[in-house]
Write a protein that holds these residues in place. Structure first.
Motif, PDB file in Angstrom:
ATOM      1  N   LEU A   1       0.851  -1.185   0.000  1.00  0.00           N
ATOM      2  CA  LEU A   1       0.000   0.000   0.000  1.00  0.00           C
ATOM      3  C   LEU A   1       0.887   1.235   0.000  1.00  0.00           C
ATOM      4  CD1 LEU A   1      -2.632  -1.124   2.668  1.00  0.00           C
ATOM      5  CD2 LEU A   1      -2.879  -1.146   0.181  1.00  0.00           C
ATOM      6  N   ASN A   2       0.505   2.217  -0.798  1.00  0.00           N
ATOM      7  CA  ASN A   2       1.327   3.407  -0.919  1.00  0.00           C
ATOM      8  C   ASN A   2       1.364   4.226   0.371  1.00  0.00           C
ATOM      9  OD1 ASN A   2       1.895   2.796  -3.592  1.00  0.00           O
ATOM     10  ND2 ASN A   2       0.054   3.883  -4.347  1.00  0.00           N
ATOM     11  N   ASN A   3       0.250   4.237   1.093  1.00  0.00           N
ATOM     12  CA  ASN A   3       0.162   5.021   2.320  1.00  0.00           C
ATOM     13  C   ASN A   3       0.136   4.062   3.514  1.00  0.00           C
ATOM     14  OD1 ASN A   3      -0.455   6.749   4.440  1.00  0.00           O
ATOM     15  ND2 ASN A   3      -1.757   8.072   3.152  1.00  0.00           N
ATOM     16  N   PRO A   4       1.067   4.182   4.476  1.00  0.00           N
ATOM     17  CA  PRO A   4       1.071   3.268   5.640  1.00  0.00           C
ATOM     18  C   PRO A   4      -0.194   3.367   6.484  1.00  0.00           C
ATOM     19  CG  PRO A   4       2.940   4.813   5.696  1.00  0.00           C
ATOM     20  CD  PRO A   4       2.157   5.137   4.494  1.00  0.00           C
ATOM     21  N   LEU A   5      -0.881   4.518   6.415  1.00  0.00           N
ATOM     22  CA  LEU A   5      -2.110   4.636   7.197  1.00  0.00           C
ATOM     23  C   LEU A   5      -3.182   3.668   6.702  1.00  0.00           C
ATOM     24  CD1 LEU A   5      -2.464   8.508   7.742  1.00  0.00           C
ATOM     25  CD2 LEU A   5      -1.968   6.751   9.450  1.00  0.00           C
ATOM     26  N   TYR A   6      -3.135   3.364   5.385  1.00  0.00           N
ATOM     27  CA  TYR A   6      -4.132   2.435   4.846  1.00  0.00           C
ATOM     28  C   TYR A   6      -3.984   1.059   5.494  1.00  0.00           C
ATOM     29  CZ  TYR A   6      -5.272   5.856   1.234  1.00  0.00           C
ATOM     30  OH  TYR A   6      -5.672   6.982   0.575  1.00  0.00           O
ATOM     31  N   LYS A   7      -2.739   0.635   5.696  1.00  0.00           N
ATOM     32  CA  LYS A   7      -2.505  -0.663   6.333  1.00  0.00           C
ATOM     33  C   LYS A   7      -3.022  -0.646   7.774  1.00  0.00           C
ATOM     34  CE  LYS A   7       1.129  -4.010   7.340  1.00  0.00           C
ATOM     35  NZ  LYS A   7       2.579  -4.332   7.207  1.00  0.00           N
ATOM     36  N   GLU A   8      -2.800   0.460   8.473  1.00  0.00           N
ATOM     37  CA  GLU A   8      -3.288   0.561   9.853  1.00  0.00           C
ATOM     38  C   GLU A   8      -4.818   0.562   9.878  1.00  0.00           C
ATOM     39  OE1 GLU A   8      -3.069   3.666  13.648  1.00  0.00           O
ATOM     40  OE2 GLU A   8      -1.756   3.929  11.884  1.00  0.00           O
ATOM     41  N   TYR A   9      -5.428   1.300   8.931  1.00  0.00           N
ATOM     42  CA  TYR A   9      -6.888   1.348   8.877  1.00  0.00           C
ATOM     43  C   TYR A   9      -7.474  -0.020   8.552  1.00  0.00           C
ATOM     44  CZ  TYR A   9      -6.500   6.443   8.900  1.00  0.00           C
ATOM     45  OH  TYR A   9      -6.229   7.743   9.232  1.00  0.00           O
ATOM     46  N   SER A  10      -6.849  -0.729   7.644  1.00  0.00           N
ATOM     47  CA  SER A  10      -7.362  -2.063   7.286  1.00  0.00           C
ATOM     48  C   SER A  10      -7.260  -3.017   8.477  1.00  0.00           C
ATOM     49  CB  SER A  10      -6.596  -2.622   6.090  1.00  0.00           C
ATOM     50  OG  SER A  10      -5.207  -2.750   6.395  1.00  0.00           O
ATOM     51  N   GLY A  11      -6.201  -2.865   9.300  1.00  0.00           N
ATOM     52  CA  GLY A  11      -6.102  -3.684  10.512  1.00  0.00           C
ATOM     53  C   GLY A  11      -7.217  -3.345  11.506  1.00  0.00           C
ATOM     54  N   ASP A  12      -7.516  -2.040  11.604  1.00  0.00           N
ATOM     55  CA  ASP A  12      -8.615  -1.633  12.480  1.00  0.00           C
ATOM     56  C   ASP A  12      -9.947  -2.196  11.983  1.00  0.00           C
ATOM     57  OD1 ASP A  12      -6.854  -0.250  14.049  1.00  0.00           O
ATOM     58  OD2 ASP A  12      -7.221   1.686  13.064  1.00  0.00           O
ATOM     59  N   ILE A  13     -10.136  -2.155  10.687  1.00  0.00           N
ATOM     60  CA  ILE A  13     -11.373  -2.717  10.113  1.00  0.00           C
ATOM     61  C   ILE A  13     -11.466  -4.204  10.415  1.00  0.00           C
ATOM     62  CG2 ILE A  13     -12.559  -3.248   7.948  1.00  0.00           C
ATOM     63  CD1 ILE A  13     -11.405  -0.624   6.832  1.00  0.00           C
ATOM     64  N   HIS A  14     -10.354  -4.925  10.297  1.00  0.00           N
ATOM     65  CA  HIS A  14     -10.361  -6.367  10.549  1.00  0.00           C
ATOM     66  C   HIS A  14     -10.673  -6.664  12.019  1.00  0.00           C
ATOM     67  CE1 HIS A  14      -9.445 -10.524   9.617  1.00  0.00           C
ATOM     68  NE2 HIS A  14      -8.649 -10.580  10.691  1.00  0.00           N
ATOM     69  N   ARG A  15     -10.059  -5.931  12.913  1.00  0.00           N
ATOM     70  CA  ARG A  15     -10.313  -6.160  14.337  1.00  0.00           C
ATOM     71  C   ARG A  15     -11.758  -5.803  14.708  1.00  0.00           C
ATOM     72  NH1 ARG A  15      -5.034  -4.183  14.572  1.00  0.00           N
ATOM     73  NH2 ARG A  15      -5.823  -2.037  14.873  1.00  0.00           N
ATOM     74  N   SER A  16     -12.267  -4.701  14.160  1.00  0.00           N
ATOM     75  CA  SER A  16     -13.655  -4.326  14.440  1.00  0.00           C
ATOM     76  C   SER A  16     -14.626  -5.364  13.884  1.00  0.00           C
ATOM     77  CB  SER A  16     -13.968  -2.955  13.839  1.00  0.00           C
ATOM     78  OG  SER A  16     -13.132  -1.963  14.392  1.00  0.00           O
ATOM     79  N   GLY A  17     -14.332  -5.894  12.727  1.00  0.00           N
ATOM     80  CA  GLY A  17     -15.179  -6.940  12.158  1.00  0.00           C
ATOM     81  C   GLY A  17     -15.165  -8.207  12.994  1.00  0.00           C
ATOM     82  N   GLN A  18     -13.988  -8.562  13.499  1.00  0.00           N
ATOM     83  CA  GLN A  18     -13.903  -9.745  14.364  1.00  0.00           C
ATOM     84  C   GLN A  18     -14.695  -9.537  15.660  1.00  0.00           C
ATOM     85  OE1 GLN A  18      -9.605 -10.212  14.650  1.00  0.00           O
ATOM     86  NE2 GLN A  18      -9.684 -12.041  13.340  1.00  0.00           N
ATOM     87  N   HIS A  19     -14.610  -8.311  16.211  1.00  0.00           N
ATOM     88  CA  HIS A  19     -15.377  -8.007  17.421  1.00  0.00           C
ATOM     89  C   HIS A  19     -16.878  -8.104  17.151  1.00  0.00           C
ATOM     90  CE1 HIS A  19     -16.412  -6.129  21.241  1.00  0.00           C
ATOM     91  NE2 HIS A  19     -17.186  -5.279  20.567  1.00  0.00           N
ATOM     92  N   LEU A  20     -17.312  -7.566  16.017  1.00  0.00           N
ATOM     93  CA  LEU A  20     -18.730  -7.628  15.666  1.00  0.00           C
ATOM     94  C   LEU A  20     -19.179  -9.064  15.427  1.00  0.00           C
ATOM     95  CD1 LEU A  20     -21.304  -6.095  15.069  1.00  0.00           C
ATOM     96  CD2 LEU A  20     -20.520  -5.745  12.719  1.00  0.00           C
TER      97      LEU A  20
END
Length: 511
Positions: free
Chosen positions: A295-314
């Protein structure tokens, strides 16, 4: 939201009806007590019922007076050779016919009339009229019979008539007194005129009998009044119970319908939510691991990790809600097999070990040696241990310690104990924590607060296995949770040991 409003409305409807129903019952009971405590013969409502019952009873026994009249007139005329008794009999039968017409009219009007006292006076007037007829009989004399035989004839006839009148009029107050008054006056006039001891004795005896029968009928009237009061009170209570039962059945039916609607909603929503969640989890994991390229922007990788963790919690939240719904609906079936509680505990400790290390929490294990297998659902028991371990790690502060123990109970079963040195739970909050969606004050303040379904699911799973769940906690001293499986679940049964023979851990947890 619509279901919630509907259920709340239903509850308010039932509650309001219950309040009105209780008020009506209280009024009925107060009225009944007033009837029982009244000293003047009952309230107008009971007076009407008693008058109506008296009228019906009088109509049913209408043939008694003509029968007695004809018998006494024939016997008196035969022995005395006095045709006046025949004339008296015709007069008495005419008066009785008029009295029956009055009673029949009263029987129709009393139930719908508001002036029952008026009808009571008319019925008493009818008794006075019949009393006058018997007074005429008492005034007759038998020249042929002699004074003694005449006295015995009159006395026997008048006492029989007085007895019949008392028996047939126990539901009408003062009927005996009104019916006997003309006869008493006739006997007193005769005694005063003749001044004979026989006439005086007859008058005195009859007056005493009238007083006695008046007292007896008064007591019987009061007893009937009380019986009628008790019957009305019982009818009111039965009606109240029937209304309460119907409302209870209706409330239960609505609750069952709401529960079925909830189950259908959760079943359908689980499918609808899991389908997009799987896609979210899959694509977010691909993005987080840069499978298709960096990913060109490192924030995208961090955001995708947050999305994955939030999805697992849900997803975990959805799974917990569905598990609890299946348990409440009785559709949570166990897939039982021989498992080792120690192995399950070790696997679960390994799963949470990394998370514990990240917080600097040490997990110590204490397992008794040679623990046999148990007959249980491995997936369910793993869920129990993971829920309890996750809670312990979640609420234990950094640098804390969690102790996991597996051993024997005093009764020959097996137990799993998980103890932490976290902030603990206040004693008054323990029932809240053990209820569905319940959370203590520490959990509410925590940044890692969950759904509040973990412990209720643990309790339900252990109950399905015939086991127990215990929670011991004190503020600032930590929490200890104990899952107990009964001896019948142990594959290699051991004899139960007494409390004196139990080792120290057993005394500590199950003494």
């Amino acid at each position: 939201m619509g279901n919630t409003v509907s259920n709340s409305s239903d509850k308010h409807i039932v509650d309001l009806k219950r309040n009105r129903r209780n008020d009506a019952t209280a009024k009925a009971l107060r009225a009944t007590r007033e009837r029982l405590q009244s000293t003047h013969g009952g309230t107008p409502a009971f007076e009407k019922e008693l008058l109506s019952m008296h009228a019906q009873a009088s109509l049913q026994g209408a043939a008694i007076t003509p029968f007695v009249t004809v018998i006494f007139a024939a016997a008196s005329a035969y022995f005395s050779h006095n045709p006046g008794y025949i004339v008296w009999a015709l007069l008495t039968l005419c008066a009785h016919a008029g009295n029956i017409l009055l009673i029949r009219k009263a029987a129709k009007r009393i139930p719908i009339s508001k002036h029952q006292e008026h009808w009571r006076h008319l019925l008493l007037a009818g008794h006075v009229m019949m009393g006058c007829c018997w007074a005429i009989f008492a005034y007759q004399s038998c020249e042929v019979c002699g004074p003694t035989a005449d006295l015995l004839l009159k006395g026997a006839v008048l006492l029989i008539v007085l007895s019949v009148t008392a028996m047939c009029n126990i539901l009408l107050r003062q009927a005996v007194l009104y019916a006997a008054a003309p006869i008493v006056m006739s006997l007193c006039v005769q005694a005063a005129t003749s001044r004979a001891m026989d006439d005086i004795a007859l008058a005195g005896t009859f007056i005493i009998c009238v007083g006695f029968f008046t007292y007896i009928t008064g007591r019987l009237y009061a007893s009937n009044l009380k019986l009628l009061s008790f019957q009305n009170e019982k009818d009111d209570l039965i009606a109240e119970l029937e209304v309460a039962k119907s409302l209870s059945d209706e409330a239960r039916r609505r609750a069952e319908e709401a529960n079925m609607a909830k189950s259908r909603f959760l079943a359908s929503m689980s499918h609808e939510l899991r389908t997009p969640l799987n896609a979210i989890l899959g694509f977010s994991e691909v993005m987080a691991h840069e499978v298709l390229g960096p990913l060109n922007n490192p924030l995208y990788k961090e955001y995708s990790g947050d999305i994955h963790r939030s999805g697992q919690h849900l997803l975990a939240l959805i799974n917990e809600i569905l598990d609890l719904s299946r348990i409440e609906a009785g559709k949570y079936d166990l897939s039982e097999e021989a498992i080792s509680l120690v192995d399950v505990a070790e696997d679960c400790v390994g799963m949470v070990q990394m998370r514990a290390k990240s917080k600097g929490i040490k997990i110590r294990s204490q397992y008794e040696a040679n623990m046999p297998s148990i007959w249980a659902d491995e997936k369910a028991m793993r869920q129990v241990v993971l829920n309890l371990l996750s809670n312990a790690v979640k609420f234990t502060p950094e640098g804390g310690e969690v102790v996991v123990k597996v051993g024997w109970t005093v009764g020959g079963g097996q137990y799993l104990s998980i103890k932490d040195n976290g902030p603990g739970i206040a004693e008054e909050e323990i029932p809240v924590v053990l209820s569905a969606f319940g959370q203590g004050s520490v959990a509410i303040k925590s940044a890692e607060q969950g759904t509040g379904l973990g412990l209720p699911i643990v309790q339900a799973i252990l109950t399905k296995h015939g086991g127990e769940f215990k929670l011991k906690s004190k503020l600032r001293e930590g929490t200890e949770v104990i899952a107990i499986l009964p001896a019948k679940r142990v594959m290699q049964s051991l004899p139960a040991v007494s409390s004196a023979q139990a080792i120290e851990p057993r005394k500590k947890y199950f003494a």
